[in-house]
Design a protein around this motif. Structure first.
Motif, PDB file in Angstrom:
ATOM      1  N   UNK B  31       0.831  -1.185   0.000  1.00 23.82           N
ATOM      2  CA  UNK B  31       0.000   0.000   0.000  1.00 23.82           C
ATOM      3  C   UNK B  31       0.879   1.253   0.000  1.00 23.82           C
ATOM      4  N   UNK B  32       0.260   2.360  -0.383  1.00 24.32           N
ATOM      5  CA  UNK B  32       0.994   3.610  -0.465  1.00 24.32           C
ATOM      6  C   UNK B  32       0.099   4.754  -0.004  1.00 24.32           C
ATOM      7  N   UNK B  33       0.725   5.739   0.641  1.00 27.03           N
ATOM      8  CA  UNK B  33       0.029   7.001   0.893  1.00 27.03           C
ATOM      9  C   UNK B  33       0.088   7.811  -0.385  1.00 27.03           C
ATOM     10  N   UNK B  34      -0.670   8.922  -0.396  1.00 29.41           N
ATOM     11  CA  UNK B  34      -0.637   9.781  -1.580  1.00 29.41           C
ATOM     12  C   UNK B  34      -0.283  11.209  -1.191  1.00 29.41           C
ATOM     13  N   UNK B  35       0.443  11.857  -2.089  1.00 29.99           N
ATOM     14  CA  UNK B  35       0.718  13.276  -1.892  1.00 29.99           C
ATOM     15  C   UNK B  35      -0.542  14.052  -2.298  1.00 29.99           C
ATOM     16  N   UNK B  36      -0.503  15.365  -2.078  1.00 27.37           N
ATOM     17  CA  UNK B  36      -1.619  16.196  -2.518  1.00 27.37           C
ATOM     18  C   UNK B  36      -1.856  16.048  -4.013  1.00 27.37           C
TER      19      UNK B  36
END
Lengths: 157, 157
Positions: B31-36
């Motif tokens: 999984x990955x977070x996302x930037x704006x």
DNA sequence: CCTTGAGTTGAAGTGCACTTCAACTAACAC
DNA sequence: GTGTTAGTTGAAGTGCACTTCAACTCAAGG
């Protein structure tokens, strides 16, 4: 004396589905005579070819390479036991290599199980040569790209 | 402290192509977070997940099974070394079995090289249990059908 | 002769693990 | 602010080893 086999008989005796046998024929791995009504009739020697194909697959050889190996058999005469021995022997080093890699992986895994660090990628993953390529049917490269960042080693966290 | 990785960085450090990382994410393996701006940012812990995935593939485990294994990790906290050790250990018997089968194949092959009889199919091919299923990525069953004719043994010619 | 099971074909589909593509947007260095 | 490099998406394509399908023909027994 010819004592030819139908595709169903060859399938039953070899354990290979008829559709697979037709596929092998299309690829040029085996051949069949035809009856007047266009049905395949296999010489008993084809049984040995099919056996060789299945064994080779277990060694991890692609059908394309198997075809090349089979092409090296004499066309004039029925292949002799020595012919088959030569082909089988040619897979020996591949088999050795595969066993070596898997054994190394097991040892690395054992060494890491105590700590759970997964640092074995330092030895296993980070070693482009040490790849289990062409594992089985349908397989492609396990590591399609070479690892290009040597800073990986030991920097898992 | 978060110190997040871009997909390019994770790719470089793991040796896995960005397209493969996106594919793993779609399958729910990482999984990955996302930037704006909607770009992926990976926690360093994902590096270890990717390492586990690649090791598991070398053991011969499908992505689907790897996903199931990863799903058994605790969701609340970052997996501990012991968590990883448990998962790695769970592949151990598969690895042992694969090594056993390949070694047996090698020995059978050695025993047959002298005579070229290919009779090792008696032991190897004619033994539906002894199948190297799920060899590598993309692989399916090596013997899709069980051998259904026991008269095969010793009747190669 | 007729039925039944086995065989024929080319074309399309399957499963896995990805990769490639086009069209577009973000992030960053200068 | 502007260019360059890196990232985004969904859809389609790839490679291997087959399997499935429909529509049809063959071979053998009764």
């Amino acid at each position: 004396m010819p004592d030819l086999l139908t595709i169903g008989e060859l399938s039953a005796r070899s354990g290979v589905a008829p559709s697979a046998l037709r596929y092998y024929e299309r690829l040029g791995l085996i051949r069949a005579d035809r009856t007047g009504g266009n049905q395949r009739r296999y010489a008993r020697a084809e049984l040995r070819r099919v056996a060789f194909i299945r064994i080779s697959q277990q060694v991890g050889v692609s059908l394309d390479e198997i075809r090349a190996a089979l092409d090296s058999l004499p066309e004039a005469r029925t292949p002799s036991p020595q012919d088959w021995a030569r082909l089988s022997a040619s897979w020996r080093s591949r088999l050795d290599e595969r066993i070596r890699l898997l054994t190394k992986l097991r040892d690395d895994l054992d060494g890491c199980i105590g700590c759970g660090c997964l640092s074995l990628q330092r030895c296993t993953l980070n070693n482009p040569e040490d790849t289990l390529a062409g594992e089985g049917p349908g397989a492609r490269l396990v590591l399609p790209r070479p690892t290009d960042d040597p800073t990986l080693a030991g920097s898992l966290n």
